[in-house]
Write an enzyme that holds these catalytic residues in place. Structure first.
Site, PDB file in Angstrom:
ATOM      1  N   ARG A 113      35.857 136.189 -10.529  1.00  0.00           N
ATOM      2  CA  ARG A 113      35.176 135.140 -11.301  1.00  0.00           C
ATOM      3  C   ARG A 113      35.720 133.755 -10.968  1.00  0.00           C
ATOM      4  O   ARG A 113      35.367 132.780 -11.614  1.00  0.00           O
ATOM      5  CB  ARG A 113      35.316 135.399 -12.794  1.00  0.00           C
ATOM      6  CG  ARG A 113      36.762 135.582 -13.253  1.00  0.00           C
ATOM      7  CD  ARG A 113      36.796 135.700 -14.750  1.00  0.00           C
ATOM      8  NE  ARG A 113      38.080 136.182 -15.215  1.00  0.00           N
ATOM      9  CZ  ARG A 113      38.428 136.213 -16.483  1.00  0.00           C
ATOM     10  NH1 ARG A 113      37.592 135.786 -17.398  1.00  0.00           N
ATOM     11  NH2 ARG A 113      39.599 136.676 -16.842  1.00  0.00           N
ATOM     12  N   LYS A 133      37.374 128.729 -12.473  1.00  0.00           N
ATOM     13  CA  LYS A 133      37.541 130.086 -13.016  1.00  0.00           C
ATOM     14  C   LYS A 133      36.486 130.320 -14.091  1.00  0.00           C
ATOM     15  O   LYS A 133      36.432 129.577 -15.076  1.00  0.00           O
ATOM     16  CB  LYS A 133      38.941 130.257 -13.603  1.00  0.00           C
ATOM     17  CG  LYS A 133      39.218 131.674 -14.133  1.00  0.00           C
ATOM     18  CD  LYS A 133      40.684 131.849 -14.454  1.00  0.00           C
ATOM     19  CE  LYS A 133      40.982 133.204 -15.087  1.00  0.00           C
ATOM     20  NZ  LYS A 133      42.410 133.345 -15.385  1.00  0.00           N
ATOM     21  N   ASP A 145      31.403 140.425 -15.426  1.00  0.00           N
ATOM     22  CA  ASP A 145      30.298 139.450 -15.405  1.00  0.00           C
ATOM     23  C   ASP A 145      30.605 138.133 -14.694  1.00  0.00           C
ATOM     24  O   ASP A 145      29.747 137.246 -14.625  1.00  0.00           O
ATOM     25  CB  ASP A 145      29.843 139.163 -16.839  1.00  0.00           C
ATOM     26  CG  ASP A 145      30.966 138.593 -17.698  1.00  0.00           C
ATOM     27  OD1 ASP A 145      32.077 138.350 -17.166  1.00  0.00           O
ATOM     28  OD2 ASP A 145      30.734 138.391 -18.905  1.00  0.00           O
ATOM     29  N   ARG A 210      48.076 135.262  -3.382  1.00  0.00           N
ATOM     30  CA  ARG A 210      48.949 136.143  -4.175  1.00  0.00           C
ATOM     31  C   ARG A 210      49.584 137.202  -3.276  1.00  0.00           C
ATOM     32  O   ARG A 210      49.145 137.389  -2.136  1.00  0.00           O
ATOM     33  CB  ARG A 210      48.096 136.868  -5.238  1.00  0.00           C
ATOM     34  CG  ARG A 210      47.334 135.946  -6.136  1.00  0.00           C
ATOM     35  CD  ARG A 210      45.836 136.262  -6.106  1.00  0.00           C
ATOM     36  NE  ARG A 210      45.073 135.169  -6.733  1.00  0.00           N
ATOM     37  CZ  ARG A 210      44.965 135.022  -8.034  1.00  0.00           C
ATOM     38  NH1 ARG A 210      45.479 135.921  -8.831  1.00  0.00           N
ATOM     39  NH2 ARG A 210      44.322 134.000  -8.532  1.00  0.00           N
ATOM     40  N   ASP A 280      48.743 141.302  -7.983  1.00  0.00           N
ATOM     41  CA  ASP A 280      47.664 140.340  -7.725  1.00  0.00           C
ATOM     42  C   ASP A 280      47.829 139.096  -8.594  1.00  0.00           C
ATOM     43  O   ASP A 280      47.098 138.132  -8.438  1.00  0.00           O
ATOM     44  CB  ASP A 280      46.292 140.970  -7.989  1.00  0.00           C
ATOM     45  CG  ASP A 280      46.194 141.604  -9.368  1.00  0.00           C
ATOM     46  OD1 ASP A 280      47.032 142.468  -9.681  1.00  0.00           O
ATOM     47  OD2 ASP A 280      45.307 141.214 -10.142  1.00  0.00           O
ATOM     48  N   ASP A 290      47.557 132.767 -13.100  1.00  0.00           N
ATOM     49  CA  ASP A 290      46.714 133.684 -13.875  1.00  0.00           C
ATOM     50  C   ASP A 290      47.209 133.862 -15.308  1.00  0.00           C
ATOM     51  O   ASP A 290      47.797 134.892 -15.669  1.00  0.00           O
ATOM     52  CB  ASP A 290      46.579 135.047 -13.185  1.00  0.00           C
ATOM     53  CG  ASP A 290      45.489 135.007 -12.120  1.00  0.00           C
ATOM     54  OD1 ASP A 290      45.078 133.897 -11.751  1.00  0.00           O
ATOM     55  OD2 ASP A 290      45.052 136.082 -11.676  1.00  0.00           O
TER      56      ASP A 290
HETATM   57  P1  AMP Z   1      43.543 139.777 -14.091  1.00  0.00           P
HETATM   58  O1  AMP Z   1      44.557 140.876 -14.133  1.00  0.00           O
HETATM   59  O2  AMP Z   1      43.009 139.357 -15.408  1.00  0.00           O
HETATM   60  O3  AMP Z   1      44.070 138.606 -13.331  1.00  0.00           O
HETATM   61  O4  AMP Z   1      42.245 140.302 -13.310  1.00  0.00           O
HETATM   62  C1  AMP Z   1      42.221 141.436 -12.492  1.00  0.00           C
HETATM   63  C2  AMP Z   1      40.971 141.468 -11.644  1.00  0.00           C
HETATM   64  O5  AMP Z   1      39.801 141.535 -12.471  1.00  0.00           O
HETATM   65  C3  AMP Z   1      40.770 140.269 -10.745  1.00  0.00           C
HETATM   66  O6  AMP Z   1      40.202 140.731  -9.544  1.00  0.00           O
HETATM   67  C4  AMP Z   1      39.770 139.436 -11.511  1.00  0.00           C
HETATM   68  O7  AMP Z   1      39.019 138.588 -10.686  1.00  0.00           O
HETATM   69  C5  AMP Z   1      38.904 140.497 -12.148  1.00  0.00           C
HETATM   70  N1  AMP Z   1      38.219 140.032 -13.353  1.00  0.00           N
HETATM   71  C6  AMP Z   1      38.769 139.805 -14.576  1.00  0.00           C
HETATM   72  N2  AMP Z   1      37.827 139.395 -15.445  1.00  0.00           N
HETATM   73  C7  AMP Z   1      36.653 139.340 -14.765  1.00  0.00           C
HETATM   74  C8  AMP Z   1      35.315 138.984 -15.108  1.00  0.00           C
HETATM   75  N3  AMP Z   1      34.975 138.608 -16.332  1.00  0.00           N
HETATM   76  N4  AMP Z   1      34.390 139.054 -14.134  1.00  0.00           N
HETATM   77  C9  AMP Z   1      34.697 139.448 -12.887  1.00  0.00           C
HETATM   78  N5  AMP Z   1      35.933 139.803 -12.509  1.00  0.00           N
HETATM   79  C10 AMP Z   1      36.908 139.755 -13.434  1.00  0.00           C
HETATM   80 MG    MG Z   2      44.490 137.960 -11.816  1.00  0.00          MG
END
Ligand code: AMP
Ligand code: MG
Length: 534
Positions: A113, A133, A145, A210, A280, A290
Site C-alpha cells: 500500500r 502510504k 485493500d 529493508r 521486512d 513502519d
Molecule cells: P506490516 O507488517 O504492517 O509492515 O505489513 C506487512 C505486509 O502487509 C507489507 O507487505 C504491507 O505492504 C502489507 N500490508 C499491510 N496492510 C496492507 C493493506 N491495507 N493493503 C495492502 N497491503 C498491506
Molecule cells: Mg511493513
C-alpha cells in the site's frame, strides 16, 4: 550575522527524479493485480485516486530540511499528496521484498500500500525519497485493500516526527492527508468490521530498503539482482565504503549491524516498543521504519508490548536488541551468496560482536539517563539495579527520569521518597515497602558515585536533560488527537505536533503533555493495546 537561509521552493515546483527506479531493474506487469513478481526490485504502479483529499498536517521542520516552502492554500497540494496527481519527474513504483514474520519465512511481501513517487535533492545535496502510504492497490497487496486508516496514519505521522526530535534515527513524515473515503477494518479481529476514515501519509527517507529486499532475492536464488541491489545501496547510501573494494559487503554489513545496535539502545532509552520487528520492517539504514502497533512505555515494564497479535511477547520492550540480532542473522544469510570466505568470516565476526556493540551503546545512553559517564567501574550495575527496582511498582518511565534530575540524592527525606519521585508513581500512597527501601538504598549509592566521580549537580542535570525526554507522544495523547481529528477537529493534533518538537526542554509541571497516563487509558484500545489492523 546569521547566514541567509536558502530560498525554499513550493512543493509543486520541486524537481523530482527516481534513482532507485532508474538504476535498478523493475517491471511493468498488471499494476493492481496481486501476484508474484520475479526478477525485479520494483513494479510500476500509479496511485489510485481518492475522492476528496484534504491536508490535515504538514511537517514544516522536514519541509525546511528539504528546502520546500510551507504549503499554500491551493488544494492542488493535497491532490498530489494523496496520489491523485503526479508532478513532472515522478515515477510511482512499489518495491518487491520478502521477510521473516514472527520467526517464519513469509515469502514475498512488498509494498502492498506504499508507493514511492521519486526523490528530490535537499539544499545540502542529500537526496530524499517520497512515499505515499495508503495510496491504493499494488502487485504486493495480497488480499488487502492498499489503504490506511486515519488512526494509524496519524500515529505514524506524529511519531516519526517525534522520533526525529528525540534524536532517534527514523524515517520522516511530510504530510498527512485525509482521503474523504471510508476504509473498512475489523480493528479487534472479532468479526465486526467498521467503516473508518481513510488517510495517506507522505513518508520521507533517503531509502525505504529493508532487510527483506535482500532476503527475497536470496530465497529465489536470484543472485544477480541481489548483487545489483547491494551494490546500489552501498554506493548511494554508504559513501564511506569503497564501492570497488572486494571487502565492501562485509564492511557494509558491519555498519548495518552497528547502526541497528545503536537504534536498539535509542529505543530502550526513550521507552519505544516497535511492536512488529519482522525483517521486512527493519531498515537497511538503521532507521526506525513502519510505525504500526508500536507504543511507548508508560509504566516501566520490560515485558510490555502494545501489539495484541504478539501474544508470546516476541517483540516486547526488552526483547528488541535480541530480535535485532536475530534479524541481522537472517540478513547475513541472505547476503551469503555475495561473500567470499574472508568476507563470510568478517560477517560472522560482526554478528558475534553485536552484543558487545549494543552493550557499549546502551551503557553510554543508560548512564546519560542518570547523568554519569562511563568509567568502566561498576556503573552498569547501578543502572541495571535501578531498572530492576522500577519494576516493583507502577512507575512512569518518562516522568521518573525527569523527576530524578530534580532530586538531590545526597539529601533524602528522613523517611520515604523525595516528592518528585512520588509524583512519578501511579500509586504513591500504596508503595510496596521493598520499592521504597531499595530505591532509598539506590539513591544513597548513586549519591556516593556522583561524589566519587566529582560530578557537579549542574553537569549531572545537563547530561540527564539530553537523554531523558520530558515529552513523548504517549499512546493516549495520540488517541485523543485521533478521536478529535475523526470529528474534524485538528487542534489536539496541532498541539501534540508543537509539543513533540522540543522533547527535552523545560516546561511547567502541570503541562498536560507530561501528565501520568489517566486511569481510563489503562486498558483502552489504542492506548495500551493495538492490533495490526491499520
Ligand atoms: P506490516 O507488517 O504492517 O509492515 O505489513 C506487512 C505486509 O502487509 C507489507 O507487505 C504491507 O505492504 C502489507 N500490508 C499491510 N496492510 C496492507 C493493506 N491495507 N493493503 C495492502 N497491503 C498491506
Ligand atoms: Mg511493513
Amino acid at each position: 550575522m546569521t547566514p541567509l537561509a536558502p530560498p525554499r521552493i513550493p512543493f509543486l515546483a520541486a524537481a523530482f527524479d527516481h534513482r532507485f527506479a532508474r538504476r535498478l531493474p523493475g517491471e511493468s506487469g498488471p499494476p493492481r493485480q496481486p501476484r508474484q513478481v520475479y526478477g525485479a526490485c520494483w513494479s510500476d504502479v500509479p496511485p489510485t485516486p481518492v475522492a476528496e483529499p484534504r491536508l490535515l498536517a504538514w511537517s514544516d521542520d522536514l519541509a525546511a530540511t528539504l528546502g520546500l516552502a510551507p504549503p499554500d492554500e491551493a488544494p492542488d497540494i493535497a491532490e498530489v499528496l494523496a496520489g491523485n496527481r503526479l508532478l513532472p519527474g515522478m515515477r510511482p513504483i512499489a518495491a518487491c521484498y520478502g521477510g521473516h514474520q514472527f520467526g517464519q519465512w513469509a515469502g514475498q511481501l512488498g509494498d502492498g500500500r506504499a508507493i514511492v513517487l521519486g526523490d528530490l535533492a535537499a539544499p545540502d545535496g542529500a537526496r530524499w525519497e517520497l512515499q505515499l502510504k495508503g495510496a491504493g492497490l499494488t502487485p504486493y497487496s495480497r488480499r488487502a485493500d492498499g489503504r490506511a486508516v486515519l488512526r494509524s496514519s496519524l500515529r505514524e505521522f506524529v511519531c516519526s516526527e517525534a522520533m526525529h526530535h528525540l534524536g532517534v534515527p527514523t524515517t520522516r513524515a511530510l504530510a498527512l492527508v485525509a482521503t474523504g473515503e471510508p476504509v473498512v477494518r475489523d480493528m479487534f479481529y472479532d468479526g465486526r468490521p467498521e467503516r473508518e476514515p481513510g488517510a495517506v501519509v507522505t513518508r520521507v527517507a533517503p531509502s525505504f530498503v529493508r532487510f527483506g529486499n535482500f532476503e527475497i532475492f536470496a530465497a529465489r536464488g536470484d543472485h544477480e539482482r541481489l548483487r545489483l541491489l547491494a551494490d546500489y545501496v552501498i554506493e548511494q547510501h554508504f559513501p564511506e565504503i569503497d564501492a570497488a573494494d572486494p571487502a565492501r559487503y562485509a564492511a557494509w554489513f558491519a555498519e548495518v549491524a552497528r547502526r541497528t545496535a545503536a537504534l536498539m539502545a535509542h529505543w530502550l532509552r526513550v521507552g519505544f516498543v516497535h511492536g512488529v520487528m519482522n525483517t521486512d520492517n527493519l531498515s537497511i539504514l538503521g532507521q526506525t521504519i513502519d510505525y504500526g502497533p508500536f507504543g511507548w512505555l508508560d509504566v516501566f515494564d520490560p515485558d510490555f508490548t502494545p501489539n495484541t497479535t504478539d501474544r508470546g511477547g516476541r517483540y516486547a520492550y526488552a526483547q528488541q536488541p535480541g530480535v535485532a540480532l536475530w534479524n541481522l542473522q537472517r540478513l547475513a544469510e541472505a547476503l551469503a551468496p555475495l561473500l567470499d570466505r574472508p568476507a563470510a568470516t568478517a560477517v560472522a565476526g560482526a554478528l558475534d560482536g553485536f552484543a558487545g556493540v549494543f552493550a557499549a551503546e546502551w551503557k553510554r545512553q543508560a548512564l546519560a539517563k542518570i547523568g554519569l559517564i562511563a568509567a568502566d567501574d561498576g556503573e552498569d550495575e547501578l543502572t541495571a539495579r535501578l531498572l530492576g527496582i522500577l519494576t516493583l511498582t507502577e512507575v512512569d518511565t518518562t516522568r521518573f527520569f525527569r523527576a530524578l534530575m530534580a532530586v538531590d540524592p545526597a539529601h533524602l527525606p528522613a523517611a520515604g521518597l523525595p516528592a518528585p519521585l512520588l509524583a512519578a508513581c501511579y500509586a504513591p500512597d500504596a508503595l510496596p515497602a521493598a520499592f521504597v527501601f531499595r530505591l532509598r538504598d539506590w539513591l544513597a549509592a548513586y549519591a556516593a558515585r556522583i561524589n566519587a566521580d566529582g560530578v557537579s549537580d549542574a553537569e549531572r542535570r545537563a547530561r540527564m536533560a539530553t537523554a531523558n525526554p520530558r515529552i513523548i507522544p504517549r499512546n493516549y495523547l495520540l488517541q485523543l488527537a485521533i478521536d478529535a481529528a475523526a470529528e474534524g477537529d485538528v487542534a489536539p493534533l496541532s498541539r501534540l505536533l508543537d509539543a513533540i518538537r522540543d522533547p527535552y526542554g523545560d516546561g511547567p509541571d502541570d503541562d498536560p503533555m507530561t501528565a501520568l497516563r489517566p486511569e481510563w487509558a489503562r486498558h483502552a484500545p489504542g492506548c495500551s493495546a493495538l492490533s495490526c489492523s491499520s
